[in-house]
Design a protein around this motif. Sequence first.
Motif, mmCIF file in Angstrom:
data_model
loop_
_atom_site.group_PDB
_atom_site.id
_atom_site.type_symbol
_atom_site.label_atom_id
_atom_site.label_comp_id
_atom_site.label_asym_id
_atom_site.label_seq_id
_atom_site.Cartn_x
_atom_site.Cartn_y
_atom_site.Cartn_z
ATOM 1 N N LYS A 217 0.832 -1.206 0.000
ATOM 2 C CA LYS A 217 0.000 0.000 0.000
ATOM 3 C C LYS A 217 0.868 1.258 0.000
ATOM 4 O O LYS A 217 0.615 2.199 -0.770
ATOM 5 N N ILE A 275 -12.461 -1.410 9.236
ATOM 6 C CA ILE A 275 -11.655 -1.659 8.045
ATOM 7 C C ILE A 275 -12.543 -1.490 6.808
ATOM 8 O O ILE A 275 -13.615 -2.074 6.719
ATOM 9 N N GLU A 277 -12.634 -1.992 2.708
ATOM 10 C CA GLU A 277 -11.966 -2.688 1.613
ATOM 11 C C GLU A 277 -12.871 -2.683 0.386
ATOM 12 O O GLU A 277 -14.105 -2.710 0.510
ATOM 13 N N SER A 324 -7.353 -2.805 -6.066
ATOM 14 C CA SER A 324 -7.963 -2.855 -4.736
ATOM 15 C C SER A 324 -7.662 -1.582 -3.963
ATOM 16 O O SER A 324 -6.693 -0.881 -4.239
ATOM 17 N N SER A 326 -8.065 0.063 0.292
ATOM 18 C CA SER A 326 -8.407 -0.224 1.686
ATOM 19 C C SER A 326 -8.045 0.974 2.544
ATOM 20 O O SER A 326 -7.207 1.790 2.176
#
Length: 348
Positions: A217, A275, A277, A324, A326
Amino acid sequence: MENQNKYWLIPFSFAVIIVFALVVYVFYEIGIDKRVEEMRIKAEEMALEGNFDAALNLVKSGLALRPNHKVLQQDLTLINFGKTLYQKLETAKKDADDKEFDKALETVSTVEKELENRNGEYFDMLRKLVNKYKGEIEVKQIYYLVADKNTIDELADALSRLAYIDNPEAKKVDKLIREKIVNIAYSTANEMLKDKQYNKALEVIEKALQYDSSNDKLISFKKTIIEQKTAFEKAEAQRMEEALIAAAQEEAINRTNAVRVLSIKGYTNEYGDLIIEGEIENVAKRPIYAVEVYYNIYDADGNVVGYGSAYVYPSYLMPLQRGSFSNMHYGIFNAAHVTVTRVTWYLN
């Protein structure tokens, strides 16, 4: 003569019976000694394993058979000593659970002093037990203290303290703190990036990478910052601001249709942190990069209780390639669902 022989047999028979009884008694006593010795050995093994109650039961059973057994009497004293220390450690653990860390560590220190100048395998086992409880209490204290810390330097100090504690819980908290450093760096650098403070944003990311050098990340976001910095400097150098604005307007339709949000979800981890995502897909016919997803967090009644944004990684997406994103939020305990509000990106 026959009567005399008969009378002679009577004392002989008694003698045989007495000898037999003595033999039986001796073997009986030997059997008891053997049982007691087996109990003693098993009790000492259990005591070395920290199973004090079972060890005490065996010792007491042995003393019931041999009340004057010196070794068993000594074992009884030592095992009771160990059980008392164990109970003190359990009390310290409970105090730590109640956030009374100073009290808990003071109890552990008292136990440590009781073991001073005591040598042997049994006392070595008790010291290991003390170190185990001490480490667990110190880890709980560190995690409690960093719960409201929001700077990399403060969290780095906690990592330094954890480095001296060797137990699985320390490693687990170490990982959580590093994750928090990553998220703080990401959030801080993201705000700097929005203000075009590229160098400061890179400094923050580089600092966080010192604690998690292989974090995908951060690595991806660093690349995003560098790309945006390069693009901005190039635009400034070539004085293409008007051309870029015109191009942005011209590509408005493409930008609107370039990204498809495949999923977004929020869940709470075991420490109460929210969290976020999700996954997106580049449905444009050109590569895109620096994709940022904005979202709102709602409670069960549909009220907005939080919001945020996250950059997609990898930062450069070819057509039909998925990425992706997050993020982590602290202090949001009533989240019910998450909705994407908008998505931004750059076309290559």
